[in-house]
Design a protein around this motif. Sequence first.
Motif, mmCIF file in Angstrom:
data_model
loop_
_atom_site.group_PDB
_atom_site.id
_atom_site.type_symbol
_atom_site.label_atom_id
_atom_site.label_comp_id
_atom_site.label_asym_id
_atom_site.label_seq_id
_atom_site.Cartn_x
_atom_site.Cartn_y
_atom_site.Cartn_z
ATOM 1 N N GLU B 36 32.631 74.559 58.077
ATOM 2 C CA GLU B 36 31.233 74.906 57.814
ATOM 3 C C GLU B 36 31.179 76.152 56.923
ATOM 4 O O GLU B 36 32.149 76.899 56.839
ATOM 5 N N PRO B 37 30.036 76.403 56.280
ATOM 6 C CA PRO B 37 29.911 77.636 55.483
ATOM 7 C C PRO B 37 30.053 78.885 56.353
ATOM 8 O O PRO B 37 29.853 78.820 57.571
ATOM 9 N N GLU B 38 30.387 80.001 55.712
ATOM 10 C CA GLU B 38 30.595 81.249 56.458
ATOM 11 C C GLU B 38 29.374 81.649 57.266
ATOM 12 O O GLU B 38 29.471 82.256 58.321
ATOM 13 N N GLY B 39 28.194 81.278 56.757
ATOM 14 C CA GLY B 39 26.942 81.641 57.425
ATOM 15 C C GLY B 39 26.858 81.118 58.838
ATOM 16 O O GLY B 39 26.305 81.783 59.725
ATOM 17 N N THR B 40 27.408 79.932 59.087
ATOM 18 C CA THR B 40 27.362 79.341 60.427
ATOM 19 C C THR B 40 28.042 80.246 61.441
ATOM 20 O O THR B 40 27.505 80.513 62.519
ATOM 21 N N THR B 41 29.235 80.732 61.090
ATOM 22 C CA THR B 41 29.959 81.620 61.988
ATOM 23 C C THR B 41 29.220 82.939 62.133
ATOM 24 O O THR B 41 29.110 83.481 63.238
ATOM 25 N N ALA B 42 28.675 83.434 61.034
ATOM 26 C CA ALA B 42 27.952 84.710 61.068
ATOM 27 C C ALA B 42 26.749 84.610 62.009
ATOM 28 O O ALA B 42 26.510 85.502 62.828
ATOM 29 N N GLU B 43 26.002 83.500 61.902
ATOM 30 C CA GLU B 43 24.824 83.325 62.761
ATOM 31 C C GLU B 43 25.217 83.243 64.234
ATOM 32 O O GLU B 43 24.564 83.820 65.097
ATOM 33 N N LEU B 44 26.306 82.526 64.482
ATOM 34 C CA LEU B 44 26.787 82.388 65.856
ATOM 35 C C LEU B 44 27.192 83.738 66.434
ATOM 36 O O LEU B 44 26.756 84.122 67.527
ATOM 37 N N THR B 45 28.014 84.485 65.692
ATOM 38 C CA THR B 45 28.501 85.753 66.228
ATOM 39 C C THR B 45 27.366 86.768 66.362
ATOM 40 O O THR B 45 27.325 87.522 67.325
#
Lengths: 204, 204
Positions: B36-45
């Motif tokens: 997934e794009p980096e944003g997905t991980t950023a939103e999750l964290t």
Amino acid sequence: MEYPSRLIENAVGEISKLPGIGKKTALRLVLHLLKEPEGTTAELTEALTELRTKIKYCKDCHNISDDEVCNICASHRRDRSIICVVEDTRDVLAIENTAQYTGLYHILGGVISPIEGIGPSELNIDQLLQRIENNKNEVKEVIFALSPTMEGDTTAFYLTKKLRQFGVKISTIARGIPIGGELEYTDEITLGRSILSRTAYQQD
Amino acid sequence: MEYPSRLIENAVGEISKLPGIGKKTALRLVLHLLKEPEGTTAELTEALTELRTKIKYCKDCHNISDDEVCNICASHRRDRSIICVVEDTRDVLAIENTAQYTGLYHILGGVISPIEGIGPSELNIDQLLQRIENNKNEVKEVIFALSPTMEGDTTAFYLTKKLRQFGVKISTIARGIPIGGELEYTDEITLGRSILSRTAYQQD
């Protein structure tokens, strides 16, 4: 369901975007994190952020790696004449666990799937051809270790056509009855294939 | 299993600390985040960090809340004469979903469990007693909605003794055969209890 807090709702929403995790499981995980010390959440989020931002892919095989070239590609103990083509990192881990393979890998990053809109250009196929071109005298065999699905077979077929020009040996991992499997419980396609691709007994 | 990267190993390790998630599932989640794009991980964290650092607990009922007093305790439409004692937030959500209860809640944060080292002082029991003391004229009934386990029963027993001084009505949610349940498949303890706590028919 109306959550008691916007923060909970937000966290549950994000966690349940992950594959195989529903809202109920997400809520259980969220409440677990709230019961644990703050450090637990901090360590988790740090590990994920670091992973996503710092991850590298090996420039040769495209496997996940800490460095520019992965451990396997960099190793002097691997047989550089064989390249095993796999879908993703999990397949590499699975094959490495067997300790039966000493060659190199090439990670496609998926298989050709028109339904999901994945064509050859979305995969690391050009990179594979370039890699073999660059190491023409070294590479003798390419093994396909792809899933026995329509998509896997399509990908293998496409690759076979593209690889013909290099004159390398092309093979695919054996399909047949699993070790320990009973004949009568094996599906007919697998059983049929296992008869067609029967192995000759070595008679001394 | 030897992971191809320290970052992967670290992330898998942290994720598999969560309850019900093993190393294989953790690896699947990690590889999903990488695709997934980096944003997905950023939103999750971000959602997790915000949750863990900003979460508040209602000063009255100790439920998770965005403000100092939760929506339920702050609402003028709730019946302030009844307090339903539950283990955690999930129980509040479950009861709220039934739309059958209009009173207030009190979250214990667990049940008394000597095996796990949870005594009365680890739970919000003193806060419950104080809360009833402070609202002596308002609170008429306390309902126990605790799990039908040894620990739940112990907690209910302990609370009953402590609550006796206030002269409030004490009740527990009904235990019996679930709606739609078949008599012959009901375990004997539930069936036995459902006979003992039989309800009188209202005959007009």
